[in-house]
Design a protein around this motif. Structure first.
Motif, PDB file in Angstrom:
ATOM      1  N   SER A  52      39.932  21.659 -22.448  1.00  0.00           N
ATOM      2  CA  SER A  52      40.574  21.762 -21.143  1.00  0.00           C
ATOM      3  C   SER A  52      42.088  21.833 -21.274  1.00  0.00           C
ATOM      4  O   SER A  52      42.688  21.160 -22.129  1.00  0.00           O
ATOM      5  CB  SER A  52      40.201  20.558 -20.272  1.00  0.00           C
ATOM      6  OG  SER A  52      40.991  20.509 -19.103  1.00  0.00           O
ATOM      7  N   VAL A  53      42.706  22.643 -20.409  1.00  0.00           N
ATOM      8  CA  VAL A  53      44.164  22.732 -20.417  1.00  0.00           C
ATOM      9  C   VAL A  53      44.795  21.414 -19.975  1.00  0.00           C
ATOM     10  O   VAL A  53      46.004  21.206 -20.167  1.00  0.00           O
ATOM     11  CB  VAL A  53      44.654  23.861 -19.482  1.00  0.00           C
ATOM     12  CG1 VAL A  53      44.234  25.210 -20.019  1.00  0.00           C
ATOM     13  CG2 VAL A  53      44.162  23.658 -18.052  1.00  0.00           C
ATOM     14  N   TYR A  54      43.982  20.521 -19.405  1.00  0.00           N
ATOM     15  CA  TYR A  54      44.482  19.224 -18.932  1.00  0.00           C
ATOM     16  C   TYR A  54      44.259  18.105 -19.951  1.00  0.00           C
ATOM     17  O   TYR A  54      44.586  16.958 -19.704  1.00  0.00           O
ATOM     18  CB  TYR A  54      43.811  18.862 -17.599  1.00  0.00           C
ATOM     19  CG  TYR A  54      44.025  19.925 -16.541  1.00  0.00           C
ATOM     20  CD1 TYR A  54      45.254  20.058 -15.908  1.00  0.00           C
ATOM     21  CD2 TYR A  54      43.008  20.810 -16.213  1.00  0.00           C
ATOM     22  CE1 TYR A  54      45.461  21.041 -14.941  1.00  0.00           C
ATOM     23  CE2 TYR A  54      43.207  21.800 -15.254  1.00  0.00           C
ATOM     24  CZ  TYR A  54      44.432  21.913 -14.625  1.00  0.00           C
ATOM     25  OH  TYR A  54      44.641  22.887 -13.684  1.00  0.00           O
ATOM     26  N   ASP A  55      43.689  18.455 -21.103  1.00  0.00           N
ATOM     27  CA  ASP A  55      43.465  17.476 -22.167  1.00  0.00           C
ATOM     28  C   ASP A  55      44.814  17.021 -22.735  1.00  0.00           C
ATOM     29  O   ASP A  55      45.722  17.831 -22.947  1.00  0.00           O
ATOM     30  CB  ASP A  55      42.611  18.111 -23.277  1.00  0.00           C
ATOM     31  CG  ASP A  55      42.124  17.096 -24.297  1.00  0.00           C
ATOM     32  OD1 ASP A  55      42.966  16.413 -24.900  1.00  0.00           O
ATOM     33  OD2 ASP A  55      40.903  17.010 -24.481  1.00  0.00           O
ATOM     34  N   ASP A  56      44.944  15.743 -23.015  1.00  0.00           N
ATOM     35  CA  ASP A  56      46.203  15.200 -23.543  1.00  0.00           C
ATOM     36  C   ASP A  56      46.583  15.818 -24.887  1.00  0.00           C
ATOM     37  O   ASP A  56      47.768  15.843 -25.255  1.00  0.00           O
ATOM     38  CB  ASP A  56      46.107  13.674 -23.695  1.00  0.00           C
ATOM     39  CG  ASP A  56      46.055  12.960 -22.354  1.00  0.00           C
ATOM     40  OD1 ASP A  56      46.485  13.564 -21.354  1.00  0.00           O
ATOM     41  OD2 ASP A  56      45.568  11.809 -22.313  1.00  0.00           O
ATOM     42  N   SER A  57      45.576  16.289 -25.618  1.00  0.00           N
ATOM     43  CA  SER A  57      45.840  16.841 -26.955  1.00  0.00           C
ATOM     44  C   SER A  57      45.919  18.357 -26.969  1.00  0.00           C
ATOM     45  O   SER A  57      45.939  18.972 -28.047  1.00  0.00           O
ATOM     46  CB  SER A  57      44.744  16.386 -27.931  1.00  0.00           C
ATOM     47  OG  SER A  57      44.690  14.981 -28.022  1.00  0.00           O
ATOM     48  N   ILE A  58      45.954  18.994 -25.791  1.00  0.00           N
ATOM     49  CA  ILE A  58      45.899  20.456 -25.757  1.00  0.00           C
ATOM     50  C   ILE A  58      47.093  21.093 -26.469  1.00  0.00           C
ATOM     51  O   ILE A  58      46.970  22.157 -27.085  1.00  0.00           O
ATOM     52  CB  ILE A  58      45.803  20.967 -24.301  1.00  0.00           C
ATOM     53  CG1 ILE A  58      45.418  22.447 -24.297  1.00  0.00           C
ATOM     54  CG2 ILE A  58      47.087  20.724 -23.541  1.00  0.00           C
ATOM     55  CD1 ILE A  58      44.079  22.753 -24.924  1.00  0.00           C
ATOM     56  N   GLY A  59      48.245  20.456 -26.421  1.00  0.00           N
ATOM     57  CA  GLY A  59      49.407  20.997 -27.123  1.00  0.00           C
ATOM     58  C   GLY A  59      49.155  21.115 -28.615  1.00  0.00           C
ATOM     59  O   GLY A  59      49.533  22.105 -29.251  1.00  0.00           O
ATOM     60  N   THR A  60      48.487  20.104 -29.158  1.00  0.00           N
ATOM     61  CA  THR A  60      48.156  20.115 -30.591  1.00  0.00           C
ATOM     62  C   THR A  60      47.174  21.223 -30.912  1.00  0.00           C
ATOM     63  O   THR A  60      47.357  21.985 -31.874  1.00  0.00           O
ATOM     64  CB  THR A  60      47.553  18.761 -31.003  1.00  0.00           C
ATOM     65  OG1 THR A  60      48.512  17.725 -30.745  1.00  0.00           O
ATOM     66  CG2 THR A  60      47.195  18.762 -32.483  1.00  0.00           C
ATOM     67  N   TYR A  61      46.100  21.337 -30.107  1.00  0.00           N
ATOM     68  CA  TYR A  61      45.075  22.358 -30.359  1.00  0.00           C
ATOM     69  C   TYR A  61      45.661  23.765 -30.285  1.00  0.00           C
ATOM     70  O   TYR A  61      45.371  24.622 -31.134  1.00  0.00           O
ATOM     71  CB  TYR A  61      43.932  22.224 -29.349  1.00  0.00           C
ATOM     72  CG  TYR A  61      43.188  20.910 -29.434  1.00  0.00           C
ATOM     73  CD1 TYR A  61      42.960  20.295 -30.660  1.00  0.00           C
ATOM     74  CD2 TYR A  61      42.708  20.290 -28.286  1.00  0.00           C
ATOM     75  CE1 TYR A  61      42.278  19.080 -30.748  1.00  0.00           C
ATOM     76  CE2 TYR A  61      42.023  19.078 -28.350  1.00  0.00           C
ATOM     77  CZ  TYR A  61      41.815  18.487 -29.580  1.00  0.00           C
ATOM     78  OH  TYR A  61      41.145  17.293 -29.650  1.00  0.00           O
ATOM     79  N   LEU A  62      46.467  24.021 -29.282  1.00  0.00           N
ATOM     80  CA  LEU A  62      47.047  25.351 -29.131  1.00  0.00           C
ATOM     81  C   LEU A  62      48.078  25.638 -30.214  1.00  0.00           C
ATOM     82  O   LEU A  62      48.239  26.791 -30.638  1.00  0.00           O
ATOM     83  CB  LEU A  62      47.673  25.505 -27.739  1.00  0.00           C
ATOM     84  CG  LEU A  62      46.686  25.530 -26.567  1.00  0.00           C
ATOM     85  CD1 LEU A  62      47.430  25.659 -25.246  1.00  0.00           C
ATOM     86  CD2 LEU A  62      45.683  26.675 -26.726  1.00  0.00           C
ATOM     87  N   TYR A  63      48.777  24.610 -30.676  1.00  0.00           N
ATOM     88  CA  TYR A  63      49.742  24.810 -31.751  1.00  0.00           C
ATOM     89  C   TYR A  63      49.023  25.169 -33.048  1.00  0.00           C
ATOM     90  O   TYR A  63      49.505  26.014 -33.819  1.00  0.00           O
ATOM     91  CB  TYR A  63      50.601  23.562 -31.950  1.00  0.00           C
ATOM     92  CG  TYR A  63      51.760  23.777 -32.891  1.00  0.00           C
ATOM     93  CD1 TYR A  63      52.799  24.643 -32.551  1.00  0.00           C
ATOM     94  CD2 TYR A  63      51.811  23.123 -34.133  1.00  0.00           C
ATOM     95  CE1 TYR A  63      53.870  24.862 -33.420  1.00  0.00           C
ATOM     96  CE2 TYR A  63      52.875  23.340 -34.995  1.00  0.00           C
ATOM     97  CZ  TYR A  63      53.894  24.204 -34.633  1.00  0.00           C
ATOM     98  OH  TYR A  63      54.953  24.425 -35.498  1.00  0.00           O
ATOM     99  N   TYR A  64      47.860  24.561 -33.294  1.00  0.00           N
ATOM    100  CA  TYR A  64      47.044  24.946 -34.446  1.00  0.00           C
ATOM    101  C   TYR A  64      46.685  26.425 -34.363  1.00  0.00           C
ATOM    102  O   TYR A  64      46.693  27.152 -35.369  1.00  0.00           O
ATOM    103  CB  TYR A  64      45.755  24.117 -34.499  1.00  0.00           C
ATOM    104  CG  TYR A  64      45.932  22.681 -34.914  1.00  0.00           C
ATOM    105  CD1 TYR A  64      47.066  22.254 -35.598  1.00  0.00           C
ATOM    106  CD2 TYR A  64      44.939  21.734 -34.631  1.00  0.00           C
ATOM    107  CE1 TYR A  64      47.220  20.927 -35.982  1.00  0.00           C
ATOM    108  CE2 TYR A  64      45.088  20.403 -35.009  1.00  0.00           C
ATOM    109  CZ  TYR A  64      46.230  20.013 -35.674  1.00  0.00           C
ATOM    110  OH  TYR A  64      46.382  18.687 -36.049  1.00  0.00           O
ATOM    111  N   PHE A  65      46.375  26.875 -33.160  1.00  0.00           N
ATOM    112  CA  PHE A  65      45.979  28.271 -32.960  1.00  0.00           C
ATOM    113  C   PHE A  65      47.123  29.225 -33.301  1.00  0.00           C
ATOM    114  O   PHE A  65      46.946  30.189 -34.057  1.00  0.00           O
ATOM    115  CB  PHE A  65      45.517  28.479 -31.512  1.00  0.00           C
ATOM    116  CG  PHE A  65      45.398  29.913 -31.092  1.00  0.00           C
ATOM    117  CD1 PHE A  65      44.443  30.738 -31.665  1.00  0.00           C
ATOM    118  CD2 PHE A  65      46.254  30.443 -30.123  1.00  0.00           C
ATOM    119  CE1 PHE A  65      44.342  32.076 -31.283  1.00  0.00           C
ATOM    120  CE2 PHE A  65      46.147  31.769 -29.738  1.00  0.00           C
ATOM    121  CZ  PHE A  65      45.193  32.587 -30.316  1.00  0.00           C
TER     122      PHE A  65
END
Length: 328
Positions: free
Chosen positions: A71-84
């Motif tokens: 979810s774009v509202y997940d607290d860790s989304i910045g980390t996941y997208l940065y991995y991408f």
């Protein structure tokens, strides 16, 4: 007299229309450029917040369903997208996107012109408010919501792109991952989602007419595009299919398939595939091409019909009655 004949000849194509006075307002955004420019997880988290506001439902779908990053509202989304965006393969894909689609001005002009044509023929048809481009990690070409179109540009880098050559896509799919098919996919996605709606047909003829209308509308939106591109065929595939129209139609009639509701049959003739099963040397989706030719004949023989009337026409017998493939 000569002038009159000349003018009639020049205006005989109902899809050759002047859209210079038609106005549409579409915003274009390059999300991939913003995402791949970030330098940290925190920057990505901050960017994510602005992309939620600007991309809305489409951006949420992109992150959750296309990238499978949660979810774009997940607290860790910045980390996941940065991995991408720091993944070596995705960075390579982005570099290739940047080279192939350095600006996007030609595509923007073409897309705006497409929707001017749609508005000309169907004044009440919905028009997208925005078009968003991104890197879909080779998952989706074009996606439409009720107000936005999303384009995964890496899906149009070409079959000989250094990454696409190594991917496990079938050859028939790689052949269509070309820049030239992008506008057709945009039109197809928007029409199927927001104009014609989902194909709810049950019989073979239902599917022919649905896809015939869809391809005719694509033709209306992109009248100057070569016909083979409008159906997503190569020139060779298109020429073979048109030349074989009479033979294929006779085969369908002989097999009593016109009113068949056999799901397997419909999958064979209308869904993406390397070939139409049972017809040697044929391209896939042959039923879609036959439907387009059927609708073309209907419109040629009913010159007073508008595109709007075509879309609203539900009497299948009218289409079947006018369809007479020529025996070459």
């Amino acid at each position: 007299m000569f002038l009159s004949i000349f003018l009639v000849a020049c205006t005989s194509d109902p899809l050759d229309v002047d859209v210079s006075d038609v106005s549409v307002d579409i915003k274009f955004e390059r999300f991939e450029q913003e995402m791949f420019a970030v330098g940290s997880e925190q920057e990505m988290a901050d960017l994510n917040k602005t992309l939620i506001e600007r991309g809305g439902e489409l951006y949420e779908f992109y992150v959750f369903d296309v990238l499978r990053s949660g979810s774009v509202y997940d607290d860790s989304i910045g980390t996941y997208l940065y991995y991408f965006v720091t993944d070596s393969s995705m960075k390579m894909a982005y570099d290739d996107i940047s080279a192939e689609f350095r600006d996007f001005e030609n595509e923007e002009e073409q897309i705006v012109d497409m929707f001017k044509h749609l508005k000309y023929h169907l004044p009440d048809a919905p028009i997208p408010e925005s078009v968003i481009t991104y890197n879909s990690a080779f998952n989706y070409g074009v996606i439409s919501t009720d107000n936005t179109i999303g384009i995964g540009l890496e899906m149009y880098l070409g079959q000989f792109n250094r990454i696409i050559k190594e991917l496990g896509f079938p050859i028939y799919m790689k052949e269509k991952m070309e820049h030239e098919y992008l506008p057709v996919d945009v039109a197809h996605s928007w029409l199927a989602t927001n104009v014609l709606g989902e194909n709810k047909g049950e019989t073979f003829l239902d599917h022919m007419i649905y896809y015939g209308k869809l391809r005719y509308l694509i033709d209306a939106m992109l009248p100057d595009l070569p016909d083979h591109q409008k159906i997503r065929y190569t020139e060779e595939e298109y020429d073979w299919a048109v030349a074989s129209e009479w033979d294929v139609w006779q085969y369908i009639l002989d097999m009593n398939w016109v009113y068949s509701s056999d799901m397997k049959l419909n999958l064979r003739y209308f869904e993406e595939a390397p070939t139409t099963v049972g017809i040697e040397e044929s391209p896939g989706r042959l039923g879609q091409l036959m439907g387009w030719l059927m609708v073309q004949q209907f419109m040629e023989k009913n010159e007073d019909y508008t595109v709007l009337q075509l879309v609203n026409e539900t009497n299948e017998a009218k289409f079947l009655k006018t369809y007479k493939p020529e025996d070459e």
